[in-house]
Design a protein around this motif. Structure first.
Motif, mmCIF file in Angstrom:
data_model
loop_
_atom_site.group_PDB
_atom_site.id
_atom_site.type_symbol
_atom_site.label_atom_id
_atom_site.label_comp_id
_atom_site.label_asym_id
_atom_site.label_seq_id
_atom_site.Cartn_x
_atom_site.Cartn_y
_atom_site.Cartn_z
ATOM 1 N N MET A 240 -8.411 -0.066 8.615
ATOM 2 C CA MET A 240 -8.959 0.480 9.847
ATOM 3 C C MET A 240 -7.870 0.999 10.774
ATOM 4 N N LEU A 241 -6.669 0.450 10.652
ATOM 5 C CA LEU A 241 -5.577 0.869 11.526
ATOM 6 C C LEU A 241 -5.010 2.225 11.126
ATOM 7 N N VAL A 242 -4.834 2.456 9.818
ATOM 8 C CA VAL A 242 -4.134 3.673 9.399
ATOM 9 C C VAL A 242 -4.956 4.586 8.503
ATOM 10 N N GLY A 243 -6.198 4.214 8.216
ATOM 11 C CA GLY A 243 -7.048 5.070 7.398
ATOM 12 C C GLY A 243 -7.936 5.957 8.247
ATOM 13 N N ASN A 244 -8.590 6.931 7.607
ATOM 14 C CA ASN A 244 -9.543 7.794 8.301
ATOM 15 C C ASN A 244 -10.882 7.086 8.416
ATOM 16 N N ALA A 245 -11.353 6.899 9.637
ATOM 17 C CA ALA A 245 -12.635 6.227 9.849
ATOM 18 C C ALA A 245 -13.776 7.133 9.421
ATOM 19 N N GLU B 141 -2.411 4.097 -3.452
ATOM 20 C CA GLU B 141 -3.231 4.642 -4.541
ATOM 21 C C GLU B 141 -4.715 4.335 -4.380
ATOM 22 N N ARG B 142 -5.067 3.244 -3.684
ATOM 23 C CA ARG B 142 -6.465 2.803 -3.699
ATOM 24 C C ARG B 142 -7.169 2.727 -2.347
ATOM 25 N N LEU B 143 -6.453 2.304 -1.312
ATOM 26 C CA LEU B 143 -7.136 1.825 -0.116
ATOM 27 C C LEU B 143 -7.707 2.909 0.789
ATOM 28 N N PHE B 144 -7.178 4.116 0.742
ATOM 29 C CA PHE B 144 -7.504 5.081 1.788
ATOM 30 C C PHE B 144 -8.374 6.238 1.316
ATOM 31 N N THR C 129 -3.049 8.258 8.434
ATOM 32 C CA THR C 129 -1.721 8.335 7.817
ATOM 33 C C THR C 129 -1.538 7.262 6.747
ATOM 34 N N GLY C 130 -2.621 6.673 6.283
ATOM 35 C CA GLY C 130 -2.516 5.516 5.411
ATOM 36 C C GLY C 130 -1.639 5.720 4.197
ATOM 37 N N VAL C 131 -1.855 6.792 3.428
ATOM 38 C CA VAL C 131 -1.074 7.018 2.208
ATOM 39 C C VAL C 131 0.397 7.223 2.551
ATOM 40 N N ALA C 132 0.664 8.073 3.554
ATOM 41 C CA ALA C 132 2.058 8.320 3.948
ATOM 42 C C ALA C 132 2.708 7.051 4.478
#
Length: 323
Positions: free
Chosen positions: A168-173, A228-231, A187-190
């Motif tokens: 929730m902090l760095v992924g796209n909601a 690889e998986r979370l975002f 910016t999750g992947v980066a």
């Protein structure tokens, strides 16, 4: 752990940080304190520990670390964490669960918080373990996890501990009205790959140190798995679904309480953990879970938490704690 070994590791971590610890609260006459904390202002796990310390009015030495600057990856701090992971018999991380729970993800050698108890010579990691440890050092009547309620409190702690706050902090909601306001949103992947690159640098620098090699390889595997998986959209949808389901569970749980808090007229550790997580969601713009009458008991619970002195001092008024 022999106290001399502990002292050497803590001195090494302080030296690499390049600044002395800051006293919080009323220390002993010689300027010492039983507890020393390595933490970060905006780390939600650190916030939980600071709230328990504040609630019990426990003085401590504060080593504030900057996550963005990579200070939790400094070799001497990682060495201290590795000692704590090994002494606790905890396996190292190998994948990222999306939450910060040691129970589901393993022991991460490059995160905060880390607590040193100079009275017992112990190093404790994982926010839930630290908070329970601190609470047990408090007088019985003041405890936030009383013996008769320990199992019920722990059930709530486990729910909170498993929330996907990293995603929730760095992924796209997903969805309208749930757009995160964090400057790191999307910016999750980066973000995860920057951690992989940092691990690669330290693996190259510490090539002859077996313990640090083990630590940075474990951390690298975790962050590569996150990238690889979370975002992916489906993963983010599932994460927000779990968070909303937890809020619905809390709404129902609050409906069964006849008191101001989950287990009585004063906050328990469960209330404080929930309060910090909900305030983080609110800070990220995810308060649609309860805003506008969607879950009125949760909304009222958030307002009560905002007024709690320990939460104010350790989170809301702590410089740099909010995004």
């Amino acid at each position: 752990m022999p106290i001399r070994d502990l002292e050497a590791m803590v001195r090494g971590a302080r030296r690499q940080l390049g600044r002395p610890p800051e006293p919080i609260g009323s220390l002993q006459g010689d300027g010492s304190a039983r507890f020393e904390l390595f933490h970060a202002a905006n780390s939600i796990c650190s916030q939980k520990v600071r709230v328990v310390l504040a609630q019990h009015d426990m003085p401590y030495l504060s080593n504030a670390m900057h996550i963005g600057a990579g200070e939790t990856y400094l070799p001497e701090y990682v060495r201290l964490r590795m000692a704590a992971c090994d002494l606790a018999g905890l396996p190292l991380v190998s994948a990222h669960s999306g939450s910060t729970a040691v129970g589901t993800g393993g022991c991460d050698p490059a995160v905060v918080p880390t607590l040193v108890d100079w009275q017992t010579g112990q190093v404790i990691i994982d926010s839930k373990r630290i908070c329970i440890y601190l609470d047990q050092a408090a007088p019985g009547a003041a405890r936030l996890r009383p013996d008769g309620l320990a199992q019920a409190v722990d059930e709530e702690l486990d729910v909170v501990d498993g929330l996907p706050n990293y995603q929730m902090l760095v992924g796209n909601a997903p969805g309208t009205g749930r757009q995160a306001s964090s400057p790191n949103a999307g910016t999750g992947v980066a973000f995860a790959m920057s951690k992989v690159e940092r691990c690669d640098r330290y693996l190259a620098e510490c090539v002859h140190d077996a313990d640090l090699q083990r630590a940075y390889r474990a951390k690298r595997a975790k962050e590569l798995d996150a990238a690889e998986r979370l975002f992916a959209p489906a993963s983010m949808q599932a994460a927000y679904g779990r968070a909303e389901a937890a809020c619905e569970r809390l709404e129902r749980r609050l409906a069964t309480s006849l008191a101001a808090w989950l287990f009585g007229d004063r906050p328990s550790m469960a209330d404080l953990f929930w309060g910090i997580e909900l305030l983080r969601m609110q800070n990220l713009g995810a308060d649609a879970f309860w805003r506008g009458g969607a879950r009125p008991r949760v909304a009222e619970f958030v307002r009560r938490c905002e007024a709690e002195a320990a939460i104010r001092s350790a989170v809301l008024d702590w410089p740099g704690a909010l995004y």
